[in-house]
Design a protein around this motif. Structure first.
Motif, PDB file in Angstrom:
ATOM      1  N   SER A   1       0.866  -1.033  -0.135  1.00 39.93           N
ATOM      2  CA  SER A   1       0.060  -0.040  -0.050  1.00 39.93           C
ATOM      3  C   SER A   1       0.808   1.336   0.116  1.00 39.93           C
ATOM      4  O   SER A   1       1.836   1.331   0.789  1.00 39.93           O
ATOM      5  CB  SER A   1      -0.883   0.052   1.183  1.00 39.93           C
ATOM      6  N   ALA A   2       0.681   2.139  -0.960  1.00 40.03           N
ATOM      7  CA  ALA A   2       1.556   3.100  -1.112  1.00 40.03           C
ATOM      8  C   ALA A   2       1.074   4.268  -1.818  1.00 40.03           C
ATOM      9  O   ALA A   2       0.030   4.096  -2.818  1.00 40.03           O
ATOM     10  CB  ALA A   2       3.036   2.665  -1.961  1.00 40.03           C
ATOM     11  N   ILE A   3       1.443   5.521  -1.442  1.00 41.34           N
ATOM     12  CA  ILE A   3       0.999   6.817  -2.221  1.00 41.34           C
ATOM     13  C   ILE A   3       2.270   7.558  -2.676  1.00 41.34           C
ATOM     14  O   ILE A   3       3.108   7.800  -1.828  1.00 41.34           O
ATOM     15  CB  ILE A   3       0.377   7.760  -1.190  1.00 41.34           C
ATOM     16  N   PHE A   4       2.410   7.598  -4.056  1.00 41.88           N
ATOM     17  CA  PHE A   4       3.650   8.048  -4.626  1.00 41.88           C
ATOM     18  C   PHE A   4       3.374   9.770  -4.840  1.00 41.88           C
ATOM     19  O   PHE A   4       2.360  10.016  -5.766  1.00 41.88           O
ATOM     20  CB  PHE A   4       3.956   7.546  -5.866  1.00 41.88           C
ATOM     21  N   PHE A   5       3.958  10.562  -3.929  1.00 46.59           N
ATOM     22  CA  PHE A   5       3.570  11.896  -3.991  1.00 46.59           C
ATOM     23  C   PHE A   5       4.456  12.468  -4.996  1.00 46.59           C
ATOM     24  O   PHE A   5       5.648  12.401  -5.194  1.00 46.59           O
ATOM     25  CB  PHE A   5       3.727  12.464  -2.637  1.00 46.59           C
ATOM     26  N   ALA A   6       3.791  13.379  -5.764  1.00 42.70           N
ATOM     27  CA  ALA A   6       4.714  14.480  -6.618  1.00 42.70           C
ATOM     28  C   ALA A   6       5.273  15.529  -6.368  1.00 42.70           C
ATOM     29  O   ALA A   6       6.246  16.125  -6.722  1.00 42.70           O
ATOM     30  CB  ALA A   6       3.849  14.834  -7.972  1.00 42.70           C
ATOM     31  N   ASN A   7       4.837  16.075  -5.127  1.00 37.99           N
ATOM     32  CA  ASN A   7       5.418  17.228  -4.364  1.00 37.99           C
ATOM     33  C   ASN A   7       5.000  17.285  -2.996  1.00 37.99           C
ATOM     34  O   ASN A   7       4.313  16.508  -2.434  1.00 37.99           O
ATOM     35  CB  ASN A   7       4.889  18.626  -5.124  1.00 37.99           C
ATOM     36  N   ASP A   8       5.705  18.211  -2.296  1.00 32.82           N
ATOM     37  CA  ASP A   8       5.355  18.365  -0.793  1.00 32.82           C
ATOM     38  C   ASP A   8       3.784  18.488  -0.399  1.00 32.82           C
ATOM     39  O   ASP A   8       3.502  17.959   0.871  1.00 32.82           O
ATOM     40  CB  ASP A   8       6.292  19.616  -0.264  1.00 32.82           C
ATOM     41  N   GLU A   9       3.002  19.225  -1.230  1.00 29.30           N
ATOM     42  CA  GLU A   9       1.895  19.213  -1.002  1.00 29.30           C
ATOM     43  C   GLU A   9       1.158  18.064  -0.895  1.00 29.30           C
ATOM     44  O   GLU A   9       0.244  17.729  -0.049  1.00 29.30           O
ATOM     45  CB  GLU A   9       1.186  20.424  -1.811  1.00 29.30           C
ATOM     46  N   GLU A  10       1.354  17.412  -1.824  1.00 31.68           N
ATOM     47  CA  GLU A  10       0.575  15.951  -2.022  1.00 31.68           C
ATOM     48  C   GLU A  10       1.030  15.119  -0.882  1.00 31.68           C
ATOM     49  O   GLU A  10       0.207  14.323  -0.146  1.00 31.68           O
ATOM     50  CB  GLU A  10       1.058  15.158  -3.219  1.00 31.68           C
ATOM     51  N   LYS A  11       2.105  15.239  -0.429  1.00 29.51           N
ATOM     52  CA  LYS A  11       2.645  14.254   0.858  1.00 29.51           C
ATOM     53  C   LYS A  11       1.979  14.895   2.010  1.00 29.51           C
ATOM     54  O   LYS A  11       1.440  14.093   2.648  1.00 29.51           O
ATOM     55  CB  LYS A  11       4.357  14.593   0.800  1.00 29.51           C
ATOM     56  N   ALA A  12       1.783  16.265   2.171  1.00 26.63           N
ATOM     57  CA  ALA A  12       1.354  16.595   3.279  1.00 26.63           C
ATOM     58  C   ALA A  12      -0.431  16.451   3.433  1.00 26.63           C
ATOM     59  O   ALA A  12      -0.692  16.099   4.525  1.00 26.63           O
ATOM     60  CB  ALA A  12       1.636  18.232   3.419  1.00 26.63           C
ATOM     61  N   VAL A  13      -0.861  16.353   2.284  1.00 25.09           N
ATOM     62  CA  VAL A  13      -2.372  15.987   2.279  1.00 25.09           C
ATOM     63  C   VAL A  13      -2.423  14.559   2.670  1.00 25.09           C
ATOM     64  O   VAL A  13      -3.418  14.135   3.637  1.00 25.09           O
ATOM     65  CB  VAL A  13      -3.136  16.259   1.061  1.00 25.09           C
TER      66      VAL A  13
ATOM     67  N   GLU B   1       5.957   7.693  -0.617  1.00 21.55           N
ATOM     68  CA  GLU B   1       7.143   7.345  -1.532  1.00 21.55           C
ATOM     69  C   GLU B   1       7.198   8.758  -2.209  1.00 21.55           C
ATOM     70  O   GLU B   1       6.239   8.674  -3.201  1.00 21.55           O
ATOM     71  CB  GLU B   1       7.283   6.300  -1.874  1.00 21.55           C
ATOM     72  N   PRO B   2       8.182   9.192  -2.729  1.00 19.87           N
ATOM     73  CA  PRO B   2       8.260  10.389  -3.792  1.00 19.87           C
ATOM     74  C   PRO B   2       8.209   9.578  -5.076  1.00 19.87           C
ATOM     75  O   PRO B   2       8.630   8.202  -5.327  1.00 19.87           O
ATOM     76  CB  PRO B   2       9.558  10.936  -3.682  1.00 19.87           C
ATOM     77  N   LEU B   3       7.292  10.301  -5.913  1.00 15.53           N
ATOM     78  CA  LEU B   3       7.254  10.016  -7.386  1.00 15.53           C
ATOM     79  C   LEU B   3       8.388  10.262  -8.323  1.00 15.53           C
ATOM     80  O   LEU B   3       8.509  11.359  -8.732  1.00 15.53           O
ATOM     81  CB  LEU B   3       6.032  10.187  -8.147  1.00 15.53           C
ATOM     82  N   THR B   4       9.342   9.238  -8.462  1.00 15.50           N
ATOM     83  CA  THR B   4      10.750   9.635  -9.235  1.00 15.50           C
ATOM     84  C   THR B   4      10.129   9.140 -10.620  1.00 15.50           C
ATOM     85  O   THR B   4      10.836   9.643 -11.539  1.00 15.50           O
ATOM     86  CB  THR B   4      11.682   8.522  -8.737  1.00 15.50           C
ATOM     87  N   ALA B   5       9.472   8.180 -10.892  1.00  9.60           N
ATOM     88  CA  ALA B   5       9.010   7.498 -12.388  1.00  9.60           C
ATOM     89  C   ALA B   5       7.852   6.563 -12.361  1.00  9.60           C
ATOM     90  O   ALA B   5       7.570   6.319 -11.103  1.00  9.60           O
ATOM     91  CB  ALA B   5      10.313   6.690 -12.930  1.00  9.60           C
ATOM     92  N   PHE B   6       7.100   6.476 -13.337  1.00 11.88           N
ATOM     93  CA  PHE B   6       6.047   5.708 -13.661  1.00 11.88           C
ATOM     94  C   PHE B   6       6.204   5.265 -14.744  1.00 11.88           C
ATOM     95  O   PHE B   6       6.262   5.650 -15.821  1.00 11.88           O
ATOM     96  CB  PHE B   6       4.583   6.497 -13.360  1.00 11.88           C
ATOM     97  N   TYR B   7       6.001   3.795 -14.800  1.00 10.12           N
ATOM     98  CA  TYR B   7       6.333   2.878 -16.048  1.00 10.12           C
ATOM     99  C   TYR B   7       5.119   2.440 -16.390  1.00 10.12           C
ATOM    100  O   TYR B   7       4.408   1.428 -15.425  1.00 10.12           O
ATOM    101  CB  TYR B   7       7.464   1.748 -15.863  1.00 10.12           C
ATOM    102  N   GLU B   8       4.496   2.581 -17.586  1.00 11.81           N
ATOM    103  CA  GLU B   8       3.483   1.734 -18.123  1.00 11.81           C
ATOM    104  C   GLU B   8       3.286   0.457 -18.179  1.00 11.81           C
ATOM    105  O   GLU B   8       4.308  -0.107 -18.495  1.00 11.81           O
ATOM    106  CB  GLU B   8       2.848   2.709 -19.283  1.00 11.81           C
ATOM    107  N   ALA B   9       2.323  -0.390 -17.651  1.00  9.27           N
ATOM    108  CA  ALA B   9       2.055  -1.683 -17.676  1.00  9.27           C
ATOM    109  C   ALA B   9       1.934  -2.286 -19.184  1.00  9.27           C
ATOM    110  O   ALA B   9       1.601  -1.234 -20.063  1.00  9.27           O
ATOM    111  CB  ALA B   9       1.069  -2.265 -16.753  1.00  9.27           C
ATOM    112  N   GLU B  10       2.264  -3.355 -19.572  1.00  6.03           N
ATOM    113  CA  GLU B  10       1.906  -3.813 -20.720  1.00  6.03           C
ATOM    114  C   GLU B  10       0.347  -3.936 -21.226  1.00  6.03           C
ATOM    115  O   GLU B  10      -0.350  -3.835 -20.409  1.00  6.03           O
ATOM    116  CB  GLU B  10       2.262  -5.451 -20.577  1.00  6.03           C
ATOM    117  N   ASP B  11       0.186  -3.715 -22.625  1.00  9.64           N
ATOM    118  CA  ASP B  11      -1.069  -3.433 -23.112  1.00  9.64           C
ATOM    119  C   ASP B  11      -2.135  -4.385 -22.449  1.00  9.64           C
ATOM    120  O   ASP B  11      -3.190  -3.744 -22.248  1.00  9.64           O
ATOM    121  CB  ASP B  11      -1.017  -3.406 -24.353  1.00  9.64           C
ATOM    122  N   TYR B  12      -1.810  -5.451 -22.398  1.00 10.42           N
ATOM    123  CA  TYR B  12      -2.850  -6.447 -21.972  1.00 10.42           C
ATOM    124  C   TYR B  12      -3.465  -6.174 -20.480  1.00 10.42           C
ATOM    125  O   TYR B  12      -4.557  -6.576 -19.913  1.00 10.42           O
ATOM    126  CB  TYR B  12      -2.574  -8.170 -22.119  1.00 10.42           C
ATOM    127  N   HIS B  13      -2.733  -5.366 -19.632  1.00 14.80           N
ATOM    128  CA  HIS B  13      -3.284  -5.122 -18.413  1.00 14.80           C
ATOM    129  C   HIS B  13      -4.162  -3.769 -18.272  1.00 14.80           C
ATOM    130  O   HIS B  13      -4.917  -3.775 -17.187  1.00 14.80           O
ATOM    131  CB  HIS B  13      -1.903  -4.831 -17.248  1.00 14.80           C
TER     132      HIS B  13
END
Length: 207
Positions: free
Chosen positions: A125-137, A160-172
């Motif tokens: 279970s994780a929330i990947f925040f893009a900035n300090d305000e998202e983290k604070a919320v 966890e800080p959002l450093t990258a997001f990798y799109e899953a394979e098409d069938y997902h």
């Protein structure tokens, strides 16, 4: 993927979950949120029917590009989490409201590195925040839920800080909608969507 059940061990029913006391400043236009709550088939299915959500993309957050593929992530030996990227209209829903659904119906935030029989850090279970305000919320809402006794066990969701997001394979992509009679979808994903419809009908996209 084997099982990621509807949350148990509650102190509150989904209808009793409070609205976030803290949220991002009102905005308009498209925004993005990235969360992980077990299998991305389940979380994607929930958010696809939420009003204000423009699109949901399954993928992998954390880890490196070299290991961002389903077969490797499933070994549990990478730092990836099965995650979804939610594109939403900030004029119709908010980051805090997306988090409310995340905690109330989409998964069980008290299970460490697992959802049901899906076991491993990739199912955390994780929330990947893009900035300090998202983290604070996110921090504020977790504290609010714990103070309200939303669950009978501690919330173990990582921020966890959002450093990258990798799109899953098409069938997902849109897997639940395309495979409604697959046993996992019928017995695990669909009940989560049904719970959303039962407790938060006002949050659903209009037909």
């Amino acid at each position: 993927m084997t099982s990621c059940p509807i949350p148990t061990g509650r102190g509150l029913s989904p209808a009793q979950f409070p609205d976030p006391a803290r949220d991002l400043a009102p905005a308009s236009g498209e925004q993005v949120a990235v969360i992980a709550g077990g299998c991305f088939w389940c979380t994607e299915a929930v958010y696809r029917v939420v009003d204000g959500v423009i699109d949901v993309v399954p993928g992998y957050a954390g880890g490196t590009a070299e290991t961002a593929d389903y077969k490797t992530v499933c070994t549990g030996r990478t730092d990836h989490a099965e995650a979804i990227l939610i594109r939403y209209d900030a004029g119709r829903t908010s980051y805090g409201q997306l988090l409310k659904l995340f905690f109330s119906v989409a998964h069980d935030p008290t299970h460490l590195n697992r959802q049901g029989n899906d076991v491993g850090r990739q199912y955390r279970s994780a929330i990947f925040f893009a900035n300090d305000e998202e983290k604070a919320v996110a921090e504020a809402y977790i504290a609010q839920l714990e103070a309200a006794g939303a669950y009978t066990a501690p919330i173990v969701t990582t921020l966890e800080p959002l450093t990258a997001f990798y799109e899953a394979e098409d069938y997902h992509h849109d897997y639940a909608a395309r495979n409604p009679y697959q046993p996992y979808i019928a017995h695990v994903s669909r009940p989560k969507v049904d719970k959303l419809k039962a407790y938060f009908p006002e949050r659903l996209k209009k037909a």
